[in-house]
Design a protein around this motif. Sequence first.
Motif, PDB file in Angstrom:
ATOM      1  N   ALA A 154       0.834  -1.207   0.000  1.00  0.00           N
ATOM      2  CA  ALA A 154       0.000   0.000   0.000  1.00  0.00           C
ATOM      3  C   ALA A 154       0.867   1.255   0.000  1.00  0.00           C
ATOM      4  CB  ALA A 154      -0.931  -0.008   1.206  1.00  0.00           C
ATOM      5  N   ALA A 155       1.959   1.218   0.759  1.00  0.00           N
ATOM      6  CA  ALA A 155       2.869   2.366   0.807  1.00  0.00           C
ATOM      7  C   ALA A 155       3.528   2.600  -0.545  1.00  0.00           C
ATOM      8  CB  ALA A 155       3.935   2.149   1.878  1.00  0.00           C
ATOM      9  N   ARG A 156       3.963   1.536  -1.165  1.00  0.00           N
ATOM     10  CA  ARG A 156       4.600   1.675  -2.483  1.00  0.00           C
ATOM     11  C   ARG A 156       3.613   2.189  -3.523  1.00  0.00           C
ATOM     12  NH1 ARG A 156       8.147  -3.840  -1.978  1.00  0.00           N
ATOM     13  NH2 ARG A 156       9.971  -2.862  -1.007  1.00  0.00           N
ATOM     14  N   GLN A 157       2.381   1.717  -3.457  1.00  0.00           N
ATOM     15  CA  GLN A 157       1.365   2.178  -4.408  1.00  0.00           C
ATOM     16  C   GLN A 157       1.054   3.654  -4.176  1.00  0.00           C
ATOM     17  OE1 GLN A 157      -2.340   0.054  -4.237  1.00  0.00           O
ATOM     18  NE2 GLN A 157      -3.175   1.089  -6.023  1.00  0.00           N
ATOM     19  N   ALA A 158       0.891   4.050  -2.926  1.00  0.00           N
ATOM     20  CA  ALA A 158       0.617   5.453  -2.613  1.00  0.00           C
ATOM     21  C   ALA A 158       1.788   6.337  -3.015  1.00  0.00           C
ATOM     22  CB  ALA A 158       0.313   5.615  -1.124  1.00  0.00           C
ATOM     23  N   LEU A 159       3.012   5.836  -2.836  1.00  0.00           N
ATOM     24  CA  LEU A 159       4.189   6.603  -3.233  1.00  0.00           C
ATOM     25  C   LEU A 159       4.217   6.803  -4.742  1.00  0.00           C
ATOM     26  CD1 LEU A 159       6.858   8.007  -2.637  1.00  0.00           C
ATOM     27  CD2 LEU A 159       7.958   5.756  -2.676  1.00  0.00           C
ATOM     28  N   ALA A 160       3.927   5.756  -5.483  1.00  0.00           N
ATOM     29  CA  ALA A 160       3.902   5.881  -6.947  1.00  0.00           C
ATOM     30  C   ALA A 160       2.833   6.876  -7.385  1.00  0.00           C
ATOM     31  CB  ALA A 160       3.660   4.517  -7.581  1.00  0.00           C
ATOM     32  N   GLN A 161       1.674   6.828  -6.740  1.00  0.00           N
ATOM     33  CA  GLN A 161       0.606   7.773  -7.062  1.00  0.00           C
ATOM     34  C   GLN A 161       1.003   9.200  -6.683  1.00  0.00           C
ATOM     35  OE1 GLN A 161      -2.655   6.047  -4.909  1.00  0.00           O
ATOM     36  NE2 GLN A 161      -3.272   4.725  -6.621  1.00  0.00           N
ATOM     37  N   ALA A 162       1.689   9.349  -5.561  1.00  0.00           N
ATOM     38  CA  ALA A 162       2.147  10.672  -5.131  1.00  0.00           C
ATOM     39  C   ALA A 162       3.156  11.237  -6.123  1.00  0.00           C
ATOM     40  CB  ALA A 162       2.769  10.595  -3.737  1.00  0.00           C
ATOM     41  N   GLN A 163       4.057  10.389  -6.597  1.00  0.00           N
ATOM     42  CA  GLN A 163       5.039  10.844  -7.575  1.00  0.00           C
ATOM     43  C   GLN A 163       4.364  11.232  -8.883  1.00  0.00           C
ATOM     44  OE1 GLN A 163       7.550   7.369  -7.271  1.00  0.00           O
ATOM     45  NE2 GLN A 163       9.058   8.466  -6.023  1.00  0.00           N
ATOM     46  N   ALA A 164       3.343  10.483  -9.281  1.00  0.00           N
ATOM     47  CA  ALA A 164       2.607  10.818 -10.503  1.00  0.00           C
ATOM     48  C   ALA A 164       1.847  12.135 -10.327  1.00  0.00           C
ATOM     49  CB  ALA A 164       1.649   9.691 -10.865  1.00  0.00           C
ATOM     50  N   ALA A 165       1.237  12.318  -9.170  1.00  0.00           N
ATOM     51  CA  ALA A 165       0.521  13.570  -8.913  1.00  0.00           C
ATOM     52  C   ALA A 165       1.494  14.748  -8.879  1.00  0.00           C
ATOM     53  CB  ALA A 165      -0.250  13.480  -7.592  1.00  0.00           C
ATOM     54  N   HIS A 166       2.659  14.527  -8.321  1.00  0.00           N
ATOM     55  CA  HIS A 166       3.688  15.576  -8.285  1.00  0.00           C
ATOM     56  C   HIS A 166       4.123  15.935  -9.703  1.00  0.00           C
ATOM     57  CE1 HIS A 166       7.034  17.963  -6.836  1.00  0.00           C
ATOM     58  NE2 HIS A 166       7.843  17.271  -7.615  1.00  0.00           N
ATOM     59  N   ALA A 167       4.309  14.914 -10.530  1.00  0.00           N
ATOM     60  CA  ALA A 167       4.704  15.169 -11.918  1.00  0.00           C
ATOM     61  C   ALA A 167       3.604  15.905 -12.676  1.00  0.00           C
ATOM     62  CB  ALA A 167       5.035  13.853 -12.611  1.00  0.00           C
ATOM     63  N   ALA A 168       2.352  15.647 -12.308  1.00  0.00           N
ATOM     64  CA  ALA A 168       1.225  16.332 -12.939  1.00  0.00           C
ATOM     65  C   ALA A 168       0.954  17.689 -12.293  1.00  0.00           C
ATOM     66  CB  ALA A 168      -0.023  15.456 -12.856  1.00  0.00           C
ATOM     67  N   ARG A 169       1.782  18.053 -11.335  1.00  0.00           N
ATOM     68  CA  ARG A 169       1.708  19.330 -10.625  1.00  0.00           C
ATOM     69  C   ARG A 169       0.409  19.491  -9.819  1.00  0.00           C
ATOM     70  NH1 ARG A 169       5.478  19.965 -14.139  1.00  0.00           N
ATOM     71  NH2 ARG A 169       6.994  21.590 -14.280  1.00  0.00           N
ATOM     72  N   ASP A 170      -0.100  18.369  -9.319  1.00  0.00           N
ATOM     73  CA  ASP A 170      -1.260  18.383  -8.427  1.00  0.00           C
ATOM     74  C   ASP A 170      -0.718  18.330  -7.003  1.00  0.00           C
ATOM     75  OD1 ASP A 170      -3.596  18.090  -7.031  1.00  0.00           O
ATOM     76  OD2 ASP A 170      -4.355  16.407  -8.231  1.00  0.00           O
ATOM     77  N   LYS A 171      -0.396  19.495  -6.467  1.00  0.00           N
ATOM     78  CA  LYS A 171       0.309  19.578  -5.186  1.00  0.00           C
ATOM     79  C   LYS A 171      -0.498  18.994  -4.025  1.00  0.00           C
ATOM     80  CE  LYS A 171       3.068  23.541  -6.508  1.00  0.00           C
ATOM     81  NZ  LYS A 171       3.430  24.928  -6.234  1.00  0.00           N
ATOM     82  N   LYS A 172      -1.780  19.288  -3.973  1.00  0.00           N
ATOM     83  CA  LYS A 172      -2.615  18.802  -2.871  1.00  0.00           C
ATOM     84  C   LYS A 172      -2.680  17.281  -2.888  1.00  0.00           C
ATOM     85  CE  LYS A 172      -6.120  19.120   0.178  1.00  0.00           C
ATOM     86  NZ  LYS A 172      -5.813  18.100   1.136  1.00  0.00           N
ATOM     87  N   GLU A 173      -2.949  16.713  -4.036  1.00  0.00           N
ATOM     88  CA  GLU A 173      -3.030  15.248  -4.148  1.00  0.00           C
ATOM     89  C   GLU A 173      -1.677  14.607  -3.847  1.00  0.00           C
ATOM     90  OE1 GLU A 173      -5.120  11.628  -5.015  1.00  0.00           O
ATOM     91  OE2 GLU A 173      -5.778  13.647  -4.535  1.00  0.00           O
ATOM     92  N   ALA A 174      -0.604  15.210  -4.359  1.00  0.00           N
ATOM     93  CA  ALA A 174       0.739  14.677  -4.119  1.00  0.00           C
ATOM     94  C   ALA A 174       1.065  14.699  -2.630  1.00  0.00           C
ATOM     95  CB  ALA A 174       1.775  15.474  -4.906  1.00  0.00           C
ATOM     96  N   LEU A 175       0.701  15.770  -1.949  1.00  0.00           N
ATOM     97  CA  LEU A 175       0.962  15.886  -0.514  1.00  0.00           C
ATOM     98  C   LEU A 175       0.175  14.831   0.263  1.00  0.00           C
ATOM     99  CD1 LEU A 175       2.158  17.400   1.938  1.00  0.00           C
ATOM    100  CD2 LEU A 175       0.145  18.867   1.856  1.00  0.00           C
ATOM    101  N   ASP A 176      -1.114  14.702  -0.041  1.00  0.00           N
ATOM    102  CA  ASP A 176      -1.944  13.717   0.655  1.00  0.00           C
ATOM    103  C   ASP A 176      -1.422  12.296   0.440  1.00  0.00           C
ATOM    104  OD1 ASP A 176      -3.565  15.779   1.519  1.00  0.00           O
ATOM    105  OD2 ASP A 176      -5.155  15.405   0.049  1.00  0.00           O
ATOM    106  N   LEU A 177      -1.100  11.973  -0.796  1.00  0.00           N
ATOM    107  CA  LEU A 177      -0.618  10.622  -1.101  1.00  0.00           C
ATOM    108  C   LEU A 177       0.760  10.356  -0.501  1.00  0.00           C
ATOM    109  CD1 LEU A 177      -1.899  10.389  -4.762  1.00  0.00           C
ATOM    110  CD2 LEU A 177      -2.610   8.932  -2.861  1.00  0.00           C
ATOM    111  N   ALA A 178       1.617  11.374  -0.481  1.00  0.00           N
ATOM    112  CA  ALA A 178       2.952  11.209   0.110  1.00  0.00           C
ATOM    113  C   ALA A 178       2.836  10.945   1.607  1.00  0.00           C
ATOM    114  CB  ALA A 178       3.809  12.436  -0.155  1.00  0.00           C
ATOM    115  N   GLN A 179       1.938  11.667   2.264  1.00  0.00           N
ATOM    116  CA  GLN A 179       1.744  11.449   3.701  1.00  0.00           C
ATOM    117  C   GLN A 179       1.156  10.062   3.963  1.00  0.00           C
ATOM    118  OE1 GLN A 179      -0.575  14.938   4.660  1.00  0.00           O
ATOM    119  NE2 GLN A 179       1.246  16.104   5.249  1.00  0.00           N
ATOM    120  N   ARG A 180       0.232   9.657   3.128  1.00  0.00           N
ATOM    121  CA  ARG A 180      -0.349   8.310   3.276  1.00  0.00           C
ATOM    122  C   ARG A 180       0.708   7.240   3.059  1.00  0.00           C
ATOM    123  NH1 ARG A 180      -4.862   6.412  -0.752  1.00  0.00           N
ATOM    124  NH2 ARG A 180      -4.080   4.311  -0.911  1.00  0.00           N
ATOM    125  N   ALA A 181       1.567   7.445   2.058  1.00  0.00           N
ATOM    126  CA  ALA A 181       2.636   6.479   1.794  1.00  0.00           C
ATOM    127  C   ALA A 181       3.583   6.388   2.976  1.00  0.00           C
ATOM    128  CB  ALA A 181       3.397   6.877   0.528  1.00  0.00           C
TER     129      ALA A 181
END
Length: 131
Positions: A64-91
């Motif tokens: 789950a952590a690895r999946q959330a991290l991958a999603q956070a990195q994708a959100a960061h690359a898409a410049r979705d800061k809020k989603e990237a922050l939430d997913l990074a914290q979850r990871a």
Amino acid sequence: MTASFSHFRRPLHVMAAAVAAMALSGAPAFAQSAPTPELEAAVQAVQRAGQADADQYAPEPLAAARQALAQAQAAHAARDKKEALDLAQRAAVDADLARARSLEAVALAEVAQRKAEVADLQQKLGAEGGR
């Protein structure tokens, strides 16, 4: 006849300025794509969990952590800061949970081993005392 550098029509400083301008134009994009502290913390948390053998002892939260991290990195690359922050914290939280469960499993295994050693020694002492 071969051309030499002296035959170039544009001066060298104009070409150097063009190269510098091209290099600087990529700088803002690089600065924006630099990982956030939360994303770095999540990466480190996943690495710590992996080093604690969470693959063996806590595979579900680590996955789950690895999946959330991958999603956070994708959100960061898409410049979705809020989603990237939430997913990074979850990871990071999932990775910390995986690490804690892994450390707990290792500690419980060590306790069980020590108890078995104590029981074995008590049995040996009891056998020697009965002679």
